[in-house]
Design a protein around this motif. Structure first.
Motif, PDB file in Angstrom:
ATOM      1  N   LEU A 277      -6.192 -13.533   3.493  1.00  0.00           N
ATOM      2  CA  LEU A 277      -7.352 -14.251   2.966  1.00  0.00           C
ATOM      3  C   LEU A 277      -8.161 -14.915   4.077  1.00  0.00           C
ATOM      4  CD1 LEU A 277      -5.614 -15.786  -0.157  1.00  0.00           C
ATOM      5  CD2 LEU A 277      -7.515 -14.152  -0.220  1.00  0.00           C
ATOM      6  N   ARG A 278      -7.460 -15.439   5.095  1.00  0.00           N
ATOM      7  CA  ARG A 278      -8.170 -16.033   6.240  1.00  0.00           C
ATOM      8  C   ARG A 278      -8.975 -14.975   6.985  1.00  0.00           C
ATOM      9  NH1 ARG A 278      -3.312 -19.089   6.698  1.00  0.00           N
ATOM     10  NH2 ARG A 278      -2.428 -17.568   8.147  1.00  0.00           N
ATOM     11  N   GLU A 279      -8.363 -13.806   7.192  1.00  0.00           N
ATOM     12  CA  GLU A 279      -9.052 -12.735   7.903  1.00  0.00           C
ATOM     13  C   GLU A 279     -10.243 -12.220   7.090  1.00  0.00           C
ATOM     14  OE1 GLU A 279      -9.792 -10.014  11.010  1.00  0.00           O
ATOM     15  OE2 GLU A 279      -8.615 -11.866  10.889  1.00  0.00           O
ATOM     16  N   ALA A 280     -10.081 -12.099   5.788  1.00  0.00           N
ATOM     17  CA  ALA A 280     -11.182 -11.656   4.931  1.00  0.00           C
ATOM     18  C   ALA A 280     -12.345 -12.631   5.004  1.00  0.00           C
ATOM     19  CB  ALA A 280     -10.695 -11.505   3.489  1.00  0.00           C
ATOM     20  N   GLU A 281     -12.031 -13.917   4.986  1.00  0.00           N
ATOM     21  CA  GLU A 281     -13.068 -14.947   5.071  1.00  0.00           C
ATOM     22  C   GLU A 281     -13.828 -14.848   6.386  1.00  0.00           C
ATOM     23  OE1 GLU A 281     -13.182 -19.558   3.725  1.00  0.00           O
ATOM     24  OE2 GLU A 281     -11.781 -19.098   5.338  1.00  0.00           O
ATOM     25  N   MET A 282     -13.102 -14.572   7.481  1.00  0.00           N
ATOM     26  CA  MET A 282     -13.742 -14.439   8.791  1.00  0.00           C
ATOM     27  C   MET A 282     -14.671 -13.227   8.834  1.00  0.00           C
ATOM     28  SD  MET A 282     -10.931 -15.479  11.669  1.00  0.00           S
ATOM     29  CE  MET A 282      -9.649 -14.425  11.020  1.00  0.00           C
ATOM     30  N   VAL A 317      -5.858 -18.637  -2.937  1.00  0.00           N
ATOM     31  CA  VAL A 317      -7.013 -17.773  -3.243  1.00  0.00           C
ATOM     32  C   VAL A 317      -8.264 -18.607  -3.486  1.00  0.00           C
ATOM     33  CG1 VAL A 317      -7.960 -16.163  -4.945  1.00  0.00           C
ATOM     34  CG2 VAL A 317      -5.613 -15.870  -4.118  1.00  0.00           C
ATOM     35  N   ILE A 318      -8.132 -19.679  -4.246  1.00  0.00           N
ATOM     36  CA  ILE A 318      -9.284 -20.531  -4.558  1.00  0.00           C
ATOM     37  C   ILE A 318      -9.847 -21.176  -3.292  1.00  0.00           C
ATOM     38  CG2 ILE A 318      -9.993 -22.666  -5.716  1.00  0.00           C
ATOM     39  CD1 ILE A 318      -8.139 -21.905  -8.016  1.00  0.00           C
ATOM     40  N   LEU A 319      -8.958 -21.664  -2.431  1.00  0.00           N
ATOM     41  CA  LEU A 319      -9.393 -22.337  -1.197  1.00  0.00           C
ATOM     42  C   LEU A 319     -10.137 -21.394  -0.265  1.00  0.00           C
ATOM     43  CD1 LEU A 319      -6.266 -24.561  -0.417  1.00  0.00           C
ATOM     44  CD2 LEU A 319      -8.537 -25.342  -1.119  1.00  0.00           C
TER      45      LEU A 319
END
Length: 348
Positions: A277-282, A317-319
């Motif tokens: 999720l962190r990588e997707a956000e980046m 997921v929400i964060l």
């Protein structure tokens, strides 16, 4: 030894160590993988060892080499823990021998062999052992990790001959050049490893637009979801062997195998999901996590553990403005369990 060769080798080694340390620290800030942070400090200390060698302070040489080796080994244990989803107990204790040997050598020794030689050999052994552990544990498909591990093995083995061959005049330029080359290669392949998709477990981008949210779907609706997200880099934990090509899928099973996760390793699922999720956000896309096999997880963990797990995953997921899709059939679960899962996920 030729002064030009010496300076060139030291400059190459210093540059490689500083660059890989910066790369590792940058990756840590983005991925929050503790192994990257520990390795970053390890290579920074390794850069300091060049200064200690230039100054000729035996105690400092011993300490910097031992610290580099211990932190490299600790980082490798942490990396393997992250990859296999199991905590390695007393990892700091397992990484301590090089530092202990260095302290004994400094406190009790009064010559080069005692202060540097023996501690240097112990440190070199743990460098090689770091590579061996990764080589024997990581999947063959994670080629960047295996290359980094192989060069670490060679670097450690080469360092182990230093105490025996350092006074051999004809070997000095060969050994120094080989050491510099192996150092540069180790740093290079480690940088490639942490920058690769294998380290973040996220592959590529997509033109598909996905909205954030939480979904509880039936098995029938799940087929529709797979069609809609067929070309999307989804992270999925499933009980069926078939998954869209773009998905990074892990098979939930008690049997060992490639891309499998034991049903009791819920912390491993959370760790992989958080990193993804962190990588997707980046990358500026919506991370999508799919959980298929709730019934199987309940059998192995109990409803209480599974609902706690789903609640934590929902928060992750929400964060990160992601999307969570949980597959569960009401008629396949105890109604009370189904309503509990629904309430945890949907809030009602």
């Amino acid at each position: 030894m030729n002064t030009t060769l010496l300076m060139l080798g030291q400059f190459s080694s210093l540059s490689a160590k500083l660059v890989v340390s910066a790369v590792l620290f940058t990756v840590y800030l983005k991925s929050r993988r503790r192994s990257a942070l520990i390795w970053a400090f390890a290579w920074l200390v390794a850069a300091m060892s060049i200064l200690s060698d230039a100054l000729g302070v035996l105690q400092l040489i011993s300490l910097t080499e031992a610290t580099f080796s211990s932190m490299l080994f600790l980082g490798s244990l942490t990396f393997l823990s992250e990859e296999i989803g199991k905590n390695i107990r007393y990892s700091m204790l397992w990484a301590a021998p090089p530092l202990v040997a260095a302290m004994y050598g400094i406190l009790l020794g009064n010559d080069w062999d005692s202060v540097v030689g023996i501690p240097y050999g112990v440190a070199a052994f743990f460098i090689a052992l770091s590579g061996i552990m990764i080589l024997t544990t990581i999947s063959e498909e994670f080629t960047n990790a295996r290359r980094a591990a192989f060069t670490l093995c060679l670097l450690g083995l080469h360092k182990m001959d230093y105490a025996f061959l350092r006074d051999v005049a004809w070997f000095a330029p060969i050994g120094f050049t080989l050491g510099a080359v192996l150092t540069v290669l180790s740093a290079y392949f480690m940088a490639k490893m942490v920058l690769s998709s294998g380290f973040t477990h996220l592959k590529g981008g997509t033109a598909i637009s996905v909205k954030p949210g939480i979904e509880l779907v039936t098995s029938k609706d799940y087929h529709r979801v797979k069609e809609e997200l067929n070309g999307y880099p989804v992270l999925a934990f499933i009980r069926e062997l078939s998954a869209p090509d773009k998905w990074k899928a892990y098979f939930l099973t008690s049997l060992p195998g490639k891309d499998t996760i034991p049903p009791t390793s819920l912390p491993r699922v959370l760790e992989l999901s958080g990193r993804y999720l962190r990588e997707a956000e980046m990358q500026g896309i919506t991370g999508v996590v799919v959980i298929d096999g709730i019934e199987y997880l309940i059998v192995h963990n109990g409803i209480t553990a599974v609902t706690k797990f789903l609640g934590t995953l929902r928060d992750l997921v929400i964060l990160r403005d992601g999307r969570l899709i949980v597959v569960a059939d009401e008629n396949a679960l105890d109604r009370k369990d189904y309503l509990t899962i629904r309430r945890v996920l949907m809030g009602g």
